[in-house]
Design an enzyme around this catalytic site. Sequence first.
Site, mmCIF file in Angstrom:
data_model
loop_
_atom_site.group_PDB
_atom_site.id
_atom_site.type_symbol
_atom_site.label_atom_id
_atom_site.label_comp_id
_atom_site.label_asym_id
_atom_site.label_seq_id
_atom_site.Cartn_x
_atom_site.Cartn_y
_atom_site.Cartn_z
ATOM 1 N N ASP A 200 0.759 -1.240 -0.184
ATOM 2 C CA ASP A 200 0.040 0.025 -0.062
ATOM 3 C C ASP A 200 0.875 1.366 -0.055
ATOM 4 O O ASP A 200 0.203 2.441 0.298
ATOM 5 C CB ASP A 200 -1.042 0.143 1.408
ATOM 6 C CG ASP A 200 -2.327 -0.601 0.899
ATOM 7 O OD1 ASP A 200 -2.611 -0.796 -0.223
ATOM 8 O OD2 ASP A 200 -2.864 -1.143 1.990
ATOM 9 N N LYS B 38 -0.261 4.646 -0.968
ATOM 10 C CA LYS B 38 -1.379 5.454 -0.304
ATOM 11 C C LYS B 38 -0.672 6.635 0.196
ATOM 12 O O LYS B 38 -1.486 7.711 0.873
ATOM 13 C CB LYS B 38 -1.904 4.680 0.736
ATOM 14 C CG LYS B 38 -2.788 3.660 0.610
ATOM 15 C CD LYS B 38 -3.434 2.962 1.736
ATOM 16 C CE LYS B 38 -4.415 1.915 1.340
ATOM 17 N NZ LYS B 38 -4.997 1.212 2.653
ATOM 18 N N HIS C 168 -3.877 4.012 -5.775
ATOM 19 C CA HIS C 168 -2.752 3.582 -4.979
ATOM 20 C C HIS C 168 -1.902 2.393 -5.448
ATOM 21 O O HIS C 168 -0.666 2.416 -4.984
ATOM 22 C CB HIS C 168 -3.034 3.590 -3.393
ATOM 23 C CG HIS C 168 -3.733 2.327 -3.017
ATOM 24 N ND1 HIS C 168 -5.039 1.847 -3.288
ATOM 25 C CD2 HIS C 168 -3.228 1.239 -2.444
ATOM 26 C CE1 HIS C 168 -5.444 0.683 -2.860
ATOM 27 N NE2 HIS C 168 -4.189 0.129 -2.567
ATOM 28 N N HIS D 290 -2.277 -6.239 -5.973
ATOM 29 C CA HIS D 290 -2.906 -6.825 -4.563
ATOM 30 C C HIS D 290 -4.462 -6.450 -4.717
ATOM 31 O O HIS D 290 -4.958 -6.766 -3.612
ATOM 32 C CB HIS D 290 -2.018 -6.474 -3.476
ATOM 33 C CG HIS D 290 -2.492 -4.781 -2.981
ATOM 34 N ND1 HIS D 290 -1.656 -3.635 -3.931
ATOM 35 C CD2 HIS D 290 -3.340 -4.364 -2.216
ATOM 36 C CE1 HIS D 290 -2.305 -2.618 -3.051
ATOM 37 N NE2 HIS D 290 -3.117 -2.840 -2.106
ATOM 38 N N ASP E 98 -4.018 -9.143 2.832
ATOM 39 C CA ASP E 98 -4.433 -7.803 3.004
ATOM 40 C C ASP E 98 -5.903 -7.739 3.467
ATOM 41 O O ASP E 98 -6.343 -6.998 4.298
ATOM 42 C CB ASP E 98 -4.230 -7.036 1.536
ATOM 43 C CG ASP E 98 -4.413 -5.509 1.857
ATOM 44 O OD1 ASP E 98 -4.381 -4.852 3.185
ATOM 45 O OD2 ASP E 98 -5.118 -4.846 0.864
HETATM 46 P P1 C2E Z 1 -7.714 -1.473 3.186
HETATM 47 O O1 C2E Z 1 -8.335 -0.677 4.206
HETATM 48 O O2 C2E Z 1 -6.490 -1.911 3.508
HETATM 49 O O3 C2E Z 1 -8.612 -2.647 2.814
HETATM 50 C C1 C2E Z 1 -8.126 -3.579 1.859
HETATM 51 C C2 C2E Z 1 -9.051 -4.424 1.212
HETATM 52 O O4 C2E Z 1 -9.748 -5.181 2.221
HETATM 53 C C3 C2E Z 1 -10.214 -3.778 0.605
HETATM 54 O O5 C2E Z 1 -9.646 -3.340 -0.930
HETATM 55 C C4 C2E Z 1 -11.321 -4.711 0.551
HETATM 56 O O6 C2E Z 1 -11.123 -5.677 -0.661
HETATM 57 C C5 C2E Z 1 -11.152 -5.363 1.637
HETATM 58 N N1 C2E Z 1 -12.206 -4.732 2.533
HETATM 59 C C6 C2E Z 1 -11.902 -3.948 3.655
HETATM 60 N N2 C2E Z 1 -13.274 -3.517 4.123
HETATM 61 C C7 C2E Z 1 -14.145 -4.330 3.666
HETATM 62 C C8 C2E Z 1 -15.473 -4.327 3.736
HETATM 63 O O7 C2E Z 1 -16.278 -3.807 4.749
HETATM 64 N N3 C2E Z 1 -16.259 -5.467 3.101
HETATM 65 C C9 C2E Z 1 -15.527 -6.095 2.175
HETATM 66 N N4 C2E Z 1 -16.247 -7.159 1.311
HETATM 67 N N5 C2E Z 1 -14.208 -5.880 1.859
HETATM 68 C C10 C2E Z 1 -13.529 -5.118 2.771
HETATM 69 P P2 C2E Z 1 -10.579 -2.166 -1.703
HETATM 70 O O8 C2E Z 1 -11.901 -2.134 -1.552
HETATM 71 O O9 C2E Z 1 -9.922 -2.190 -2.979
HETATM 72 O O10 C2E Z 1 -10.023 -0.888 -0.903
HETATM 73 C C11 C2E Z 1 -8.805 -0.482 -1.156
HETATM 74 C C12 C2E Z 1 -8.494 0.480 -0.089
HETATM 75 O O11 C2E Z 1 -9.433 1.707 -0.148
HETATM 76 C C13 C2E Z 1 -8.699 0.277 1.358
HETATM 77 O O12 C2E Z 1 -7.749 -0.393 2.008
HETATM 78 C C14 C2E Z 1 -8.945 1.571 2.095
HETATM 79 O O13 C2E Z 1 -7.776 2.198 2.456
HETATM 80 C C15 C2E Z 1 -9.585 2.503 1.059
HETATM 81 N N6 C2E Z 1 -11.135 2.161 1.257
HETATM 82 C C16 C2E Z 1 -11.908 1.466 0.828
HETATM 83 N N7 C2E Z 1 -13.281 1.490 0.994
HETATM 84 C C17 C2E Z 1 -13.395 2.663 1.814
HETATM 85 C C18 C2E Z 1 -14.182 3.571 2.379
HETATM 86 O O14 C2E Z 1 -15.452 3.147 2.378
HETATM 87 N N8 C2E Z 1 -13.697 4.606 3.270
HETATM 88 C C19 C2E Z 1 -12.559 4.789 3.142
HETATM 89 N N9 C2E Z 1 -12.114 6.098 3.834
HETATM 90 N N10 C2E Z 1 -11.452 4.073 2.581
HETATM 91 C C20 C2E Z 1 -11.954 3.016 1.873
HETATM 92 FE FE FE Z 2 -4.408 -1.630 -1.110
HETATM 93 FE FE FE Z 3 -3.190 -2.765 3.370
#
Ligand code: C2E
Ligand code: FE
Ligand code: FE
Length: 388
Positions: free
Chosen positions: A236, A239, A264, A290, A319
């Site tokens: 990451d 980010k 990112h 990833h 992750d």
């Molecule tokens: P991260 O927080 O490291 O999350 C990594 C991955 O975990 C996410 O990639 C997603 O595949 C999974 N994940 C996290 N929370 C959930 C969830 O509630 N439900 C499900 N089904 N999967 C979840 P993704 O979606 O590609 O997101 C990449 C990054 O984007 C996240 O990294 C986070 O930094 C950001 N992000 C995603 N959604 C939100 C959001 O609603 N609000 C904020 N502030 N950031 C978000």
């Molecule tokens: Fe990521």
């Molecule tokens: Fe992460």
Amino acid sequence: MSKNQSRRPLTASPNELLKTIFSYVGRIADERDIDQLLILLADMGRDLISADRCTVWLLNRKTKELWSKVAHGVDRIVIPCSAGIAGCVAMTGESLIINDPYNDSRFDKEIDKKTGYHTRNILGLPINDGEGKIIGVFQAINKVPEPEQFSRQDLEHLLLAATYTGKTLDAAMLQEEIEATQREIIFTLAETGELRSKETGYHVKRVAEFCRLFAEKYGLGADDTELLRLSSPMHDIGKIAIPDRILLKPGKLDAEEWETMKTHTTLGYEMLKHSERRLLKAAALIANEHHERWDGKGYPGGVKGKKIHIYGRITAMSDVFDALANERVYKPAWEMERIVKLFREEKGRQFDPDLVKVFLDNFDRFVEIKETYRDAPPAAEIPPAPES
Ligand code: C2E
Ligand code: FE
Ligand code: FE
Ligand code: SIN
Ligand code: SIN
Ligand code: SIN
């Protein structure tokens, strides 16, 4: 017996020396493991001068001891520099040829007693580092066939092996230092990225350990496993370039914010891709892949199935497991049952089915890692000490 003409000459001709050297050059160039490299050099030294065995001793200046780093035919041992021919070479920096050791006061008979080996001849050369400092001793024992003896020429020929050994050890020490520094920098950088998104302290460490466990159980070799463990923490790193208002937004991202957030992956890839280093090349690949999905619906490439590198597939699962199992600014931590349910549902959709199987089969070990590297609760949430 030495008059037998069918035997090969005792001192190799230049042509034979070259042949010996050539037969080792390819293997030496291909060898990345320092210990294996030293073994090759000891073998080459032995072949160059027709010795029975060679030992590479490393000098520990603090304890004034010699450690046998590589030794033909004997277990590794430690000897004080005050004793023996090797000790003498290490202390004086002078090469020695001893063809009558039992009548030489510098020879330590105890070593023969311990090893049950009879020493007839010894040849010892100091191993120098790049600055000429003595870092060890290259030693050959017993010219073969008996009763031939080591000559000045043997010493000159062994100098080549000793010089290469010095360079190898130098490179090894330097490389270890560089890699240690490199790892430190990488972890610090990766943590900086994570800390900004309030994914505190241990996230990076946990992802690395999950990746290691996945890799081991999936059957990647030790080398791939270690490379993945060291490079996955950087997934990451892109980010760092995502604005706080998006990264730290407590709620759901809008469409435009989401488009920015997705960059990112490619940002991290662009940051790392120029490096020639294996570690950073792997990290670049992981940053890029990833968030790809097994079914091809991921980003940034929409790459599908095994076209996603195994490092990318493993880091993706590690992750997500960590993101779900812990609190994020935008979501609470999930219960384990809910996480298991999601992984079952996403088997063959978001995730590689083989990796989901690895995860479910070893679930307890994954939970163990999560528990071992548990984040401290934010200061404000630490309950006040009970009043007495
Ligand atoms: P991260 O927080 O490291 O999350 C990594 C991955 O975990 C996410 O990639 C997603 O595949 C999974 N994940 C996290 N929370 C959930 C969830 O509630 N439900 C499900 N089904 N999967 C979840 P993704 O979606 O590609 O997101 C990449 C990054 O984007 C996240 O990294 C986070 O930094 C950001 N992000 C995603 N959604 C939100 C959001 O609603 N609000 C904020 N502030 N950031 C978000
Ligand atoms: Fe990521
Ligand atoms: Fe992460
Ligand atoms: C010595 O350096 O004196 C001992 C040589 C050996 O037998 O290893
Ligand atoms: C979003 O659309 O805000 C994030 C999507 C997700 O969490 O998978
Ligand atoms: C690998 O073993 O490096 C890749 C195996 C796979 O693609 O699943």
